[in-house]
Design an enzyme around this catalytic site. Structure first.
Site, PDB file in Angstrom:
ATOM      1  CG  ASP A 147       7.403 -11.240  -5.434  1.00 56.29           C
ATOM      2  OD1 ASP A 147       8.264 -11.612  -4.614  1.00 56.29           O
ATOM      3  OD2 ASP A 147       6.267 -11.737  -5.471  1.00 56.29           O
TER       4      ASP A 147
ATOM      5  CD  GLU B 154       6.430 -15.042  -0.828  1.00 51.27           C
ATOM      6  OE1 GLU B 154       5.722 -15.778  -0.090  1.00 51.27           O
ATOM      7  OE2 GLU B 154       6.268 -13.801  -0.876  1.00 51.27           O
TER       8      GLU B 154
END
Length: 408
Positions: free
Chosen positions: A80, A147
């Site tokens: 991400d 994350e």
């Protein structure tokens, strides 16, 4: 254990492909748990390598490379990006936009280097898929979403990750950090901190600014709480034990002559030890409640935003890995690191199985930048690692770790 010196360097053609992966990923970041195009990009690469894969945890991708009998080893890369406006001059800089959960449109950037993690693991997978005669066993490739919000690893576990994928005997991971490209840092034991984030809503009594006697002022209450919280670390935690308490936002009121009815702040807590974490969180609750009572205010509302686990590196596995990395990268490029107060949800993946793990760091900047005193840090709009030797180091470290555990 495989002798790393038996295997050639990553060939030039593959290094160029890795650079292309990195540039593509950097230019096309996506927000946490929205990594749809990133997941499709990874899946397309796994398809070209003949590696079976499945979605897990929404936008997570799990690849399984089976190669006969032998150990099962896992490796994780997070996928991400962040809501950051990139401030760089590279020709692959991000101009992407995304939408937060509340509907706010924001710029998006790989401001924490997850693009390097993905590119390195895709490359390691390609090397091992093309060289099956040199190893045996099963590699589990964990391309994890979310994350940055601590949502992704837990989402994968809750989606049945370890029922769907072979269960590894060990899981590895790595992260790019401010530091000299070409070097890695290895930490034994606690490597990254617990992180707890809360939102606190304070309740008062609204009134005209000229009539404070008719109010319960949540701004004054909040100011006392914020100030008092800073005494926890300095006065309640021993000086040899690590803890950080940060109030990151504070919002209240709409007009200067109105004492508002509510105020809201968010806080973030970092700790390394279980008992310190419990003590700090208990002290925060005590102070919030007591200051509200002292102001004659209703009990505040405390909401947990997210929680990151501690990253705990298995000492024996870490020592073995450090030796392997010295052989692959040169002893002078493998540094003994120190625990970091930053946090990661990586530990959720091995924690769900109760297996050991090792998570290390690699540098991402050239010597001139390191020595300049202005090296950008993670989550900076200028955090753009130099592609080489950063990518080569990350891919080589990943390969060295995996080959050291897979059968020969």
């Amino acid at each position: 254990m495989t002798d790393i010196s038996e295997y050639p360097d990553i060939p030039a053609e593959l290094r160029q492909r890795m650079l292309d992966f990195y540039r593509h990923l950097h230019a096309n970041p996506e927000l946490s748990m929205q990594e749809h195009a990133t997941a499709a990009f990874i899946e397309a690469h796994l398809d070209t390598l003949g590696i079976e894969h499945f979605r897990c945890g929404g936008t997570g991708v799990v690849g399984v490379l089976r190669n006969g009998e032998g150990p099962v080893v896992g490796f994780r890369a997070d996928t991400d990006g962040l809501p950051i406006q990139e401030d760089s001059t590279v020709d692959y800089r991000s101009t992407a936009r995304g939408t937060l959960a509340d509907g706010t449109e924001v710029p998006v950037m790989h401001g924490c280097g997850h693009d390097t993690h993905v590119a390195a693991l895709m490359t390691a997978a390609e090397v091992l898929a093309a060289d099956r005669d040199s190893w045996s066993g099963t590699l589990v490739l964990l391309f994890q979403p979310g994350e940055e919000t601590a949502a992704g690893a837990q989402a994968m576990v809750e989606d049945g990750l370890w029922e769907k994928a072979p269960q590894p005997e060990i899981i590895y991971g790595q992260h790019v950090m401010p530091g000299l490209a070409g070097t890695v840092e290895v930490v034994s034991g606690p490597a990254m901190a617990y992180a707890d984030s809360w939102k606190v809503t304070l309740y008062g009594e609204q009134s005209h600014g000229s009539q404070p006697q008719d109010s319960i002022d949540p701004i004054v209450l909040g100011a006392h709480i914020v100030t008092r919280l800073q005494g926890i670390v300095s006065r309640e935690i021993g000086p040899r034990r690590a803890a950080v308490v940060t109030v990151g936002t504070f919002h209240a009121g709409l007009k200067e002559n109105i004492i508002p009815a509510t105020a809201e702040f968010t806080l973030n807590v970092r700790t390394m030890e279980d008992d310190v974490r419990e003590s700090v969180l208990a002290a925060i609750r005590r102070i919030i409640s007591a200051e509200a009572a002292a102001s004659g205010a209703p009990e505040p509302r405390i909401e947990e935003l997210y929680r990151f686990p501690r990253n705990l590196n298995d000492p024996d596995a870490t020592a073995a890995l450090a030796e392997v990395l010295r052989g692959a990268l040169g002893a002078e490029n493998v540094l003994d690191g120190e625990p970091r107060m930053g946090s990661e949800d990586f530990g959720t993946l091995p924690g769900a199985l109760g297996v050991p793990s090792v998570f290390w760091f690699f540098g991402g900047f050239d010597a001139a930048t390191v020595e300049s005193g202005t090296m950008p840090v993670n989550h900076s709009p200028r955090f753009v690692p130099v592609p080489e030797p950063t990518l080569w180091t990350a891919a080589t470290a990943a390969l060295a770790a995996l080959r050291s555990r897979l059968g020969s």
